[in-house]
Design a protein around this motif. Structure first.
Motif, PDB file in Angstrom:
ATOM      1  N   ASP A 208       0.809  -1.216   0.000  1.00  0.00           N
ATOM      2  CA  ASP A 208       0.000   0.000   0.000  1.00  0.00           C
ATOM      3  C   ASP A 208       0.846   1.272   0.000  1.00  0.00           C
ATOM      4  OD1 ASP A 208      -2.163  -1.689   0.117  1.00  0.00           O
ATOM      5  OD2 ASP A 208      -2.502  -1.424   2.267  1.00  0.00           O
ATOM      6  N   ASN A 209       2.117   1.170   0.351  1.00  0.00           N
ATOM      7  CA  ASN A 209       2.956   2.367   0.494  1.00  0.00           C
ATOM      8  C   ASN A 209       4.093   2.453  -0.525  1.00  0.00           C
ATOM      9  OD1 ASN A 209       2.220   4.007   3.119  1.00  0.00           O
ATOM     10  ND2 ASN A 209       1.932   1.843   3.631  1.00  0.00           N
ATOM     11  N   GLY A 211       4.118   3.792  -3.326  1.00  0.00           N
ATOM     12  CA  GLY A 211       4.168   5.133  -3.899  1.00  0.00           C
ATOM     13  C   GLY A 211       4.564   6.226  -2.927  1.00  0.00           C
ATOM     14  N   PHE A 212       4.631   5.921  -1.613  1.00  0.00           N
ATOM     15  CA  PHE A 212       4.885   6.954  -0.617  1.00  0.00           C
ATOM     16  C   PHE A 212       6.357   7.106  -0.261  1.00  0.00           C
ATOM     17  CE2 PHE A 212       0.400   6.170  -0.012  1.00  0.00           C
ATOM     18  CZ  PHE A 212      -0.110   7.425   0.279  1.00  0.00           C
ATOM     19  N   LYS A 245       9.101  -0.023 -10.105  1.00  0.00           N
ATOM     20  CA  LYS A 245       9.378   1.336  -9.650  1.00  0.00           C
ATOM     21  C   LYS A 245      10.858   1.659  -9.796  1.00  0.00           C
ATOM     22  CE  LYS A 245       8.949   4.507  -5.755  1.00  0.00           C
ATOM     23  NZ  LYS A 245       8.302   4.814  -4.474  1.00  0.00           N
ATOM     24  N   ASP A 313      -4.562   6.296  -5.276  1.00  0.00           N
ATOM     25  CA  ASP A 313      -3.884   6.218  -6.561  1.00  0.00           C
ATOM     26  C   ASP A 313      -3.385   7.591  -7.002  1.00  0.00           C
ATOM     27  OD1 ASP A 313      -4.355   3.461  -6.834  1.00  0.00           O
ATOM     28  OD2 ASP A 313      -6.353   3.824  -7.608  1.00  0.00           O
ATOM     29  N   ASN A 316      -0.257   8.344  -5.139  1.00  0.00           N
ATOM     30  CA  ASN A 316       0.861   7.598  -5.732  1.00  0.00           C
ATOM     31  C   ASN A 316       1.362   8.281  -6.998  1.00  0.00           C
ATOM     32  OD1 ASN A 316       0.815   5.651  -3.754  1.00  0.00           O
ATOM     33  ND2 ASN A 316      -0.470   4.244  -4.898  1.00  0.00           N
ATOM     34  N   ASN A 319       3.303  11.411  -6.091  1.00  0.00           N
ATOM     35  CA  ASN A 319       4.623  11.082  -5.558  1.00  0.00           C
ATOM     36  C   ASN A 319       5.596  10.661  -6.663  1.00  0.00           C
ATOM     37  OD1 ASN A 319       3.979  11.614  -2.895  1.00  0.00           O
ATOM     38  ND2 ASN A 319       3.273   9.539  -2.494  1.00  0.00           N
ATOM     39  N   LYS A 320       5.090   9.924  -7.650  1.00  0.00           N
ATOM     40  CA  LYS A 320       5.949   9.393  -8.707  1.00  0.00           C
ATOM     41  C   LYS A 320       6.358  10.449  -9.736  1.00  0.00           C
ATOM     42  CE  LYS A 320       5.150   5.341 -10.576  1.00  0.00           C
ATOM     43  NZ  LYS A 320       4.458   4.179 -11.183  1.00  0.00           N
ATOM     44  N   GLU A 394      -2.077   6.808 -16.049  1.00  0.00           N
ATOM     45  CA  GLU A 394      -0.634   6.887 -15.783  1.00  0.00           C
ATOM     46  C   GLU A 394       0.171   6.885 -17.078  1.00  0.00           C
ATOM     47  OE1 GLU A 394       2.889   4.888 -13.039  1.00  0.00           O
ATOM     48  OE2 GLU A 394       0.861   4.055 -12.977  1.00  0.00           O
TER      49      GLU A 394
END
Length: 403
Positions: A208-209, A211-212, A245, A313, A316, A319-320, A394
């Motif tokens: 779940d994290n 993207g963080f 990633k 989402d 995320n 963040n990306k 995305e």
């Protein structure tokens, strides 16, 4: 939900089952409702779960069980409340998130379901409900959830403590306090993951994290997991997501070069200008975002369950791609500012651009009939894609950033 009024019957129906017609009816393939009384002892096999529910509310007569699929809640079963008790029984291969709602509220209570007996107390204010099971994964989930609930309450208090004071000094303090709170939350999550390498819930937290946290930190989290966890197929899929990633970070965005022959360029209309008040009472407009950015306009509302389900989402994506030139402007169709500001805080929508569209003039101008509705504006201020979501969203962001 259609954001323009039609009939009360339509409004009631959609409030219960979503904000748009994409929430189609789905077969309940996981659980089957138990007709025995809750007090009867039930024997479970290795992959079965049992939810024993209780409420003190006379008004609560039906409970709905949702499976969270791609962050969207899908109703898969329902149970009648008899003598203020209800029950669900079913099979599950791997622990995962589900949620409960009722006939008196379209809000949901999230819980983790594994192969165990789970006791649930369902409150009329469903967000104040609770669950308990004795398995290690459930205990870890409850410890973490309690701490996150405390952080959410602190975040809500930051807004209410303004008491209508939107001076520059108060807003500056609020922003600093929010940044500090986000940092505390992130630190706690990291410490929890590092100190619980043996529980399946930690693997869910890493998933779940992704993207963080920085890709190196996520890799550290994964490498710290026990060998037993890493051997599971689900955990291996997390490793694949981390590799994806890492590969993206290592690949620079390609730079377009001029070609001698003139190529066809798709027609993109200029984005319509607009302005409105943000959560601090300040006026913001589309022109508030510097030129040369790819802008994601997100039309949403705090009461829209599918909107709230896609917010992680969005976080995320921010963040990306924010460092590469992506900005998000969230346009809320809420009528109440308190609900709007609370949702911003609870869902960690910490980008700088938020507008409340109380009279729906912005939505009307962009032809928004239902939410969630997302569109993309290219670096030249032109509408590049409308009503786009999921993987296509995305991929389109990556294409526009590369232009």
């Amino acid at each position: 939900m259609n954001i323009f009024p039609r009939t009360p019957l339509v409004i009631v129906y959609l409030l219960l089952f979503g904000c748009d017609t994409f929430n189609s009816k789905k077969e309940a393939t996981i659980p089957t409702t138990v007709v025995d009384t809750v007090n009867k002892e039930v024997t479970l096999s290795d992959h079965e779960f049992l939810i024993n529910g209780q409420t003190f509310s006379d008004a609560l007569t039906t409970v709905y069980l949702h499976k969270i699929e791609n962050r969207i809640p899908i109703i898969i079963d329902s149970a009648s409340v008899n003598d203020k008790q209800f029950q669900f029984k079913g099979s599950i291969e791997n622990p995962d998130y589900f949620s409960l709602s009722s006939n008196i509220s379209n809000k949901r209570f999230r819980l983790l379901i594994d192969a165990s007996k789970i006791d649930v107390f369902l409150n009329e204010s469903i967000e104040n409900s609770s669950s308990y099971s004795s398995t290690p994964i459930q205990k870890a989930f409850n410890v973490y959830n309690k701490k996150m609930y405390d952080y959410r309450n602190k975040g809500v208090d930051l807004y209410y403590n303004l008491k209508g004071d939107f001076s520059n000094k108060s807003i500056s303090k609020l922003r600093k306090d929010r940044t500090k709170l986000f940092a505390e939350t992130s630190t706690y999550t990291a410490q929890f993951i590092e100190s619980h390498p043996d529980t399946y819930f930690t693997a869910l937290l890493i998933r779940d994290n992704i993207g963080f946290y920085h890709h190196k930190k996520i890799r550290e989290f994964y490498n710290n997991l026990s060998p037993e966890l890493k051997a599971l197929a689900f955990v291996k899929s997390i490793d694949s997501a981390i590799i994806e990633k890492e590969n993206f970070v290592s690949k620079p965005i390609p730079i377009k070069t001029e070609v001698a022959t003139k190529t066809f360029e798709e027609y993109r209309p200029k984005a319509y200008g607009f302005s409105g008040k943000n959560q601090y009472g300040q006026t913001q407009s589309l022109n508030s975002i510097p030129r040369g950015k790819v802008i994601l306009l997100d039309f949403w509302a705090s009461w829209c369950a599918p909107c709230r389900a896609t917010n992680p989402d969005l976080v995320n994506l921010y963040n990306k791609y924010n460092a590469d030139g992506l900005e998000i402007m969230s346009i809320s169709e809420d009528k109440g500012e308190a609900e709007w500001m609370t949702a911003i805080n609870v869902d960690n929508l910490y980008w700088n651009y938020h507008i409340i569209d109380k009279n729906k003039t912005i939505a009307f101008r962009y032809g928004v009939e239902s939410i969630p509705f997302k569109l993309l504006i290219d670096k030249k201020g032109r509408i590049a894609s409308e009503k786009i979501s999921g993987r296509k969203l995305e991929q389109r962001i990556k294409e526009l950033l590369a232009e």
